[in-house]
Design a protein around this motif. Structure first.
Motif, PDB file in Angstrom:
ATOM      1  N   ASP B 114       5.810   5.464  -6.705  1.00 44.85           N
ATOM      2  CA  ASP B 114       4.599   5.373  -7.536  1.00 44.85           C
ATOM      3  C   ASP B 114       3.623   4.493  -6.765  1.00 44.85           C
ATOM      4  OD1 ASP B 114       2.607   4.791  -9.366  1.00 44.85           O
ATOM      5  OD2 ASP B 114       3.994   4.719 -11.066  1.00 44.85           O
ATOM      6  N   ARG B 115       2.782   5.137  -5.964  1.00 48.68           N
ATOM      7  CA  ARG B 115       1.911   4.386  -5.060  1.00 48.68           C
ATOM      8  C   ARG B 115       0.850   3.593  -5.818  1.00 48.68           C
ATOM      9  NH1 ARG B 115       0.016   8.871  -1.095  1.00 48.68           N
ATOM     10  NH2 ARG B 115      -1.698   7.387  -0.913  1.00 48.68           N
ATOM     11  N   ASP B 116       0.418   4.092  -6.958  1.00 47.37           N
ATOM     12  CA  ASP B 116      -0.601   3.371  -7.735  1.00 47.37           C
ATOM     13  C   ASP B 116      -0.056   2.046  -8.263  1.00 47.37           C
ATOM     14  OD1 ASP B 116      -2.427   5.354  -7.279  1.00 47.37           O
ATOM     15  OD2 ASP B 116      -1.922   6.473  -9.103  1.00 47.37           O
ATOM     16  N   LYS B 117       1.167   2.108  -8.763  1.00 45.84           N
ATOM     17  CA  LYS B 117       1.764   0.875  -9.313  1.00 45.84           C
ATOM     18  C   LYS B 117       2.535   0.085  -8.268  1.00 45.84           C
ATOM     19  CE  LYS B 117       2.157   2.610 -14.049  1.00 45.84           C
ATOM     20  NZ  LYS B 117       3.062   3.109 -15.095  1.00 45.84           N
ATOM     21  N   MET B 310       2.922   1.059  12.930  1.00 46.49           N
ATOM     22  CA  MET B 310       3.770   1.997  12.185  1.00 46.49           C
ATOM     23  C   MET B 310       3.368   2.064  10.707  1.00 46.49           C
ATOM     24  SD  MET B 310       5.521   3.268  14.608  1.00 46.49           S
ATOM     25  CE  MET B 310       6.422   4.446  13.644  1.00 46.49           C
ATOM     26  N   LYS B 311       2.165   1.620  10.426  1.00 42.49           N
ATOM     27  CA  LYS B 311       1.655   1.702   9.046  1.00 42.49           C
ATOM     28  C   LYS B 311       1.172   3.113   8.764  1.00 42.49           C
ATOM     29  CE  LYS B 311      -0.562  -1.725   7.341  1.00 42.49           C
ATOM     30  NZ  LYS B 311      -1.432  -2.724   6.722  1.00 42.49           N
ATOM     31  N   SER B 312       1.490   3.619   7.586  1.00 45.05           N
ATOM     32  CA  SER B 312       1.006   4.939   7.200  1.00 45.05           C
ATOM     33  C   SER B 312      -0.512   4.991   7.259  1.00 45.05           C
ATOM     34  CB  SER B 312       1.494   5.254   5.780  1.00 45.05           C
ATOM     35  OG  SER B 312       0.794   6.379   5.271  1.00 45.05           O
ATOM     36  N   THR B 313      -1.045   6.076   7.764  1.00 45.73           N
ATOM     37  CA  THR B 313      -2.505   6.220   7.753  1.00 45.73           C
ATOM     38  C   THR B 313      -2.991   6.666   6.372  1.00 45.73           C
ATOM     39  OG1 THR B 313      -2.337   8.515   8.509  1.00 45.73           O
ATOM     40  CG2 THR B 313      -2.619   6.823  10.201  1.00 45.73           C
ATOM     41  N   VAL B 314      -2.046   6.945   5.487  1.00 47.85           N
ATOM     42  CA  VAL B 314      -2.381   7.406   4.137  1.00 47.85           C
ATOM     43  C   VAL B 314      -2.462   6.244   3.154  1.00 47.85           C
ATOM     44  CG1 VAL B 314      -1.573   8.847   2.201  1.00 47.85           C
ATOM     45  CG2 VAL B 314      -1.302   9.645   4.564  1.00 47.85           C
ATOM     46  N   ASP B 315      -1.577   5.245   3.322  1.00 52.15           N
ATOM     47  CA  ASP B 315      -1.478   4.160   2.345  1.00 52.15           C
ATOM     48  C   ASP B 315      -1.225   2.856   3.104  1.00 52.15           C
ATOM     49  OD1 ASP B 315      -0.585   2.277   0.440  1.00 52.15           O
ATOM     50  OD2 ASP B 315       0.186   3.860  -0.868  1.00 52.15           O
ATOM     51  N   PRO B 316      -2.152   1.889   3.023  1.00 46.52           N
ATOM     52  CA  PRO B 316      -2.013   0.654   3.814  1.00 46.52           C
ATOM     53  C   PRO B 316      -0.899  -0.262   3.349  1.00 46.52           C
ATOM     54  CG  PRO B 316      -3.917   0.523   2.363  1.00 46.52           C
ATOM     55  CD  PRO B 316      -3.412   1.932   2.247  1.00 46.52           C
ATOM     56  N   ASN B 317      -0.284   0.025   2.222  1.00 48.69           N
ATOM     57  CA  ASN B 317       0.846  -0.790   1.766  1.00 48.69           C
ATOM     58  C   ASN B 317       2.192  -0.211   2.205  1.00 48.69           C
ATOM     59  OD1 ASN B 317      -0.613  -2.805   0.203  1.00 48.69           O
ATOM     60  ND2 ASN B 317      -1.169  -1.069  -1.103  1.00 48.69           N
ATOM     61  N   ILE B 318       2.136   0.921   2.900  1.00 40.25           N
ATOM     62  CA  ILE B 318       3.372   1.622   3.260  1.00 40.25           C
ATOM     63  C   ILE B 318       3.478   1.794   4.776  1.00 40.25           C
ATOM     64  CG2 ILE B 318       4.662   3.796   3.006  1.00 40.25           C
ATOM     65  CD1 ILE B 318       3.476   4.110   0.240  1.00 40.25           C
ATOM     66  N   PHE B 319       4.674   1.593   5.289  1.00 38.37           N
ATOM     67  CA  PHE B 319       4.990   1.824   6.703  1.00 38.37           C
ATOM     68  C   PHE B 319       6.023   2.946   6.770  1.00 38.37           C
ATOM     69  CE2 PHE B 319       3.087  -2.005   8.700  1.00 38.37           C
ATOM     70  CZ  PHE B 319       2.697  -2.661   7.546  1.00 38.37           C
ATOM     71  N   VAL B 320       5.926   3.776   7.788  1.00 35.65           N
ATOM     72  CA  VAL B 320       6.913   4.842   7.987  1.00 35.65           C
ATOM     73  C   VAL B 320       7.472   4.710   9.398  1.00 35.65           C
ATOM     74  CG1 VAL B 320       7.387   7.323   7.932  1.00 35.65           C
ATOM     75  CG2 VAL B 320       5.575   6.371   6.476  1.00 35.65           C
ATOM     76  N   VAL B 321       8.783   4.606   9.516  1.00 37.37           N
ATOM     77  CA  VAL B 321       9.397   4.505  10.856  1.00 37.37           C
ATOM     78  C   VAL B 321      10.489   5.556  11.004  1.00 37.37           C
ATOM     79  CG1 VAL B 321       8.936   2.017  10.954  1.00 37.37           C
ATOM     80  CG2 VAL B 321      11.192   2.813  10.218  1.00 37.37           C
ATOM     81  N   GLY B 322      10.848   5.793  12.241  1.00 34.18           N
ATOM     82  CA  GLY B 322      11.962   6.687  12.534  1.00 34.18           C
ATOM     83  C   GLY B 322      11.551   8.148  12.569  1.00 34.18           C
TER      84      GLY B 322
END
Lengths: 112, 426
Positions: B114-117, B310-322
């Motif tokens: 839940d990216r909003d919350k 490695m931060k998502s370009t979609v959401d600055p609070n989320i990182f995606v690795v691997g």
């Protein structure tokens, strides 16, 4: 290219064989080496060196003397020591990075 | 980025993360307690990140790792299990030391984000709030990329491209073969997990057949690609160790892979119908479902990231690795995931605790075993260049190398496995 990074005696011997006089045998670590930076950089080393044992192909680098550490990394950077994995890593390390790593590893303990 | 020195980034760290090209986010209010990091996925990317954030923050960050499995069997080195060089148990690791390292390990399936919350929703309905989320779900198999293939068909024609029961099924089928039986592998299209992996696996198939003294069995690789990783040294090794046993077909030779039929056991190409005793189908791949469902993936099925963090370009609070990430020129490998996780962990700590940030640097090496004591490797260093992760100082094994060197490579790979699994799981 015949061997992976050998244990420290072998590394020193290879260095001498490679004509290490041009490769920084007189190198000494920078007096103001940034240990925190060295710790950060060490994350790249730990992947392979973090669990090394006495008989490992990948040697334990924790507790290595600073001068020796600098000497070996500079030799890899100059491709005077043969392992391409270590060469690839060392080539992009400047003197400052090597000094920082050496300063960190001289007192670092192997992860438990 | 190559020549940034300590002094440069000392200033950068003192100034702000914006010098690294990262968006500046407000740190969570101390009134809310410790900042919270949640990690989805307990593999090479996720477990590494969780351990490093917990360790390096000295308890200043609350770290939760969400992983449904209580033990993790590595996909890397699973080919050595196929070849009989390792037992299955030696590839399996638990999370005891991850826990001891200060990470809360929650053995539950993360159902959604839940990216909003800023909460991860667990399969049981619970919610885990985060200030920063690191997503490392690995890959999902695109079953429908091979006509006739499905999750059900994989019970007969294993992909064995995710660790666990599939790998054990493949080995069971391999060990049941008789001399004269044929193996067909359908190799995956780019991009996929472990670029040299299919070809190392074929080498292990051949090793097992040779060890049994089989003279008549053959292995056919149907490849949708015109070339593959370490091709020159693989084919040299096949000719040396398994002459006449392995046939690699690119699209010009097979004319197109038409599909498989799990009921009849057939594999059809534009030119030939095969009915082998063992079919190993490795389909196309995409980021794990939770990342795609959260909108973190683009049309490629994988997740775009900022090369410096490695931060998502979609959401600055989320990182995606691997394997789920689009990491420029880095291959999808455990080594890459481990390397990326450390960069993400460093940036997350800097954002949440104002610790020093350093320029990203990545590395990778992939070792592949062709035959006993004949191991080849490929690797490079990587760093962000003009917004993308680029390779430098790359290397690859060469033809006609000495047996001593290849043996040394193998020993090195075994020591690396010990090192990286200790780094990941403690």
């Amino acid at each position: 290219m015949r061997r992976a990074m050998p244990a420290r005696r072998s590394a020193t011997r290879l260095l001498a064989m490679a004509g290490g006089m041009a490769l920084g045998l007189l190198a000494s670590p920078a007096r103001t080496a940034d240990v925190e930076y060295g710790k950060h950089l060490s994350a790249e080393c730990i992947t392979c060196h973090g669990a090394s044992k006495s008989d490992s192909t990948i040697p334990d680098i924790h507790g290595l003397g600073e001068a020796h550490f600098v000497e070996v990394l500079r030799a890899y950077r100059a491709k005077a020591l043969p392992n391409p994995v270590m060469q690839s890593i060392a080539v992009r390390l400047g003197d400052e990075e090597i000094s920082a790593l050496a300063a960190y590893y001289t007192t670092a303990k192997r992860p438990k | 980025m190559t020549n940034i020195t300590r002094r440069h980034f000392g200033i950068m760290a003192g100034a702000s993360l914006s010098a690294l090209g990262l968006p500046i986010l407000s740190a969570p209010s101390l009134a809310q307690g410790k900042p919270r990091v949640v990690v989805i996925g307990g593999g090479p990317g996720g477990a590494t990140a969780a351990r490093y954030i917990a360790k390096e923050s000295n308890g200043a960050i609350d770290v939760t790792l969400i992983e449904p499995l209580k033990t993790f069997t590595t996909c890397f080195f699973s080919n050595l299990y196929v070849g009989g060089f390792r037992d299955y148990k030696s590839l399996t690791h638990n999370y005891d030391k991850v826990r001891k390292g200060g990470v809360k390990v929650v053995h539950s399936m993360a159902a959604s984000i839940d990216r909003d919350k800023k909460q991860v929703v667990l399969a049981g309905g619970g919610r885990v709030p985060y200030d920063r989320l690191l997503v490392a779900p690995g890959i999902d198999i695109k079953f429908d990329s091979v006509p006739g293939y499905s999750e059900k068909a994989a019970e007969v024609m294993p992909h064995a491209w995710k660790p666990g029961a599939q790998t054990q099924l493949l080995v069971k089928k391999l060990n049941a073969l008789k001399d004269g039986d044929q193996i067909v592998m359908i190799a995956p299209p780019n991009p996929y997990r472990c670029p040299p992996g299919p070809y190392e696996r074929v080498s292990m198939f051949a090793h097992v057949l040779k060890k049994k003294g089989f003279k008549k069995s053959r292995i056919v690789i149907l490849d949708p690609k015109p070339a593959f990783s370490k091709q020159g040294v693989f084919t040299e090794g096949w000719e040396k160790h398994y002459p006449g046993m392995i046939e690699w077909q690119d699209p010009k030779i097979h004319g197109g892979i038409k599909g498989v039929d799990a009921k009849t056991g057939e594999v059809k190409t534009d030119f030939t119908n095969y009915k082998p005793a063992l079919v190993n189908v490795i389909p196309a791949q995409m980021a794990g479902k939770i990342a795609r469902d959260a909108g973190l993936a683009n049309q490629s099925g994988f997740c775009p990231i900022d090369a410096a963090s490695m931060k998502s370009t979609v959401d600055p609070n989320i990182f995606v690795v691997g394997d789920a990430s689009i990491a420029g020129e880095m291959p999808k490998s455990a080594f890459s995931a481990n390397s990326q996780a450390k960069v993400a962990a460093m940036v997350i700590r800097a954002e949440l605790t104002k610790s020093r940030a350093f320029p990203a640097r990545y590395s990778n090496t992939c070792w592949s075993l062709i035959a006993p004591d004949d191991n080849i490797k490929v690797g490079a260093s990587y760093e962000p260049v003009d917004g993308a992760i680029k390779a430098s100082n790359s290397f690859v094994s060469q033809r006609n190398e000495s047996a001593d060197l290849r043996k040394q490579n193998y020993k090195e790979s075994v020591d690396w496995y010990q090192g990286i699994t200790t780094d990941i799981f403690g």
